[in-house]
Scaffold this active site. Sequence first.
Site, mmCIF file in Angstrom:
data_model
loop_
_atom_site.group_PDB
_atom_site.id
_atom_site.type_symbol
_atom_site.label_atom_id
_atom_site.label_comp_id
_atom_site.label_asym_id
_atom_site.label_seq_id
_atom_site.Cartn_x
_atom_site.Cartn_y
_atom_site.Cartn_z
ATOM 1 N N PHE A 173 67.269 61.174 20.343
ATOM 2 C CA PHE A 173 67.648 62.237 19.693
ATOM 3 C C PHE A 173 67.043 63.505 20.237
ATOM 4 O O PHE A 173 66.965 64.351 20.044
ATOM 5 C CB PHE A 173 67.122 62.148 18.264
ATOM 6 N N ARG A 192 49.355 65.889 8.009
ATOM 7 C CA ARG A 192 50.462 65.011 7.966
ATOM 8 C C ARG A 192 50.603 64.548 6.624
ATOM 9 O O ARG A 192 51.836 64.571 6.204
ATOM 10 C CB ARG A 192 50.043 64.062 8.975
ATOM 11 N N THR A 198 58.567 61.492 8.284
ATOM 12 C CA THR A 198 59.259 62.197 9.076
ATOM 13 C C THR A 198 60.612 62.470 8.610
ATOM 14 O O THR A 198 61.427 63.416 8.599
ATOM 15 C CB THR A 198 59.566 61.397 10.262
ATOM 16 N N ARG A 243 58.163 68.127 3.355
ATOM 17 C CA ARG A 243 59.340 67.494 3.650
ATOM 18 C C ARG A 243 60.206 67.131 2.517
ATOM 19 O O ARG A 243 61.517 67.271 2.503
ATOM 20 C CB ARG A 243 59.082 66.336 4.650
ATOM 21 N N ASN A 274 63.539 68.807 9.830
ATOM 22 C CA ASN A 274 62.509 68.311 8.833
ATOM 23 C C ASN A 274 61.458 69.259 8.581
ATOM 24 O O ASN A 274 60.277 68.854 8.272
ATOM 25 C CB ASN A 274 62.014 66.970 9.188
ATOM 26 N N HIS A 308 56.176 70.445 12.009
ATOM 27 C CA HIS A 308 55.584 69.465 13.117
ATOM 28 C C HIS A 308 54.271 69.408 12.675
ATOM 29 O O HIS A 308 53.579 70.645 12.594
ATOM 30 C CB HIS A 308 55.901 70.174 14.351
#
Length: 138
Positions: free
Chosen positions: A57, A85, A91, A102, A112, A115
């Site tokens: 990707f 995170r 993810t 997310r 999404n 980062h």
Amino acid sequence: TEHTLSIIKPDATKRNLTGKINAKFEDAGLRIVAQKRIQLTKAQAGEFYKVHAERPFYDELCEFMASGPVVVQVLEGDGAIAKNREVMGATNPADADAGTIRAEFSESVGENSVHGSDAPETAREEIAYFFSGLEIVG
Ligand code: GTP
Ligand code: MG
């Protein structure tokens, strides 16, 4: 205290979600100690994400990251890397816990919304990619 690099991705800036995402960080006790809105070129996105160069990707990811403005920021706090995170969620938004950025805002695994650095060494490198020391005000 610890620093981590965060990016609000083009899908989120396009949908006018910068403030709502920043509120999630601040509500979790993370301080935004540097922040700027920039337009990446595909080459700059490719350099930033070069660890993923062999992933299928990669090209799509670089196109996406250059498809509109991003907000790059340094977040500060105790355990900021892990905390960020946690606030971001998994993810793939389909796997993200309720209440995470997310889960609430993202539409696909590719787009999404955010980062976050994944370890102290990558946080240092990623922060240095976008910011000089003078731009980080704790
Ligand atoms: P980052 O904080 O953006 O690094 O996300 P992450 O650490 O949760 O995921 P990872 O580093 O594994 O992947 C980096 C980014 O590549 C992801 O955030 C996605 O934007 C993208 N990505 C990962 N897997 C896929 C995929 O299967 N398809 C597409 N199109 N993009 C993907
Ligand atoms: Mg990653």
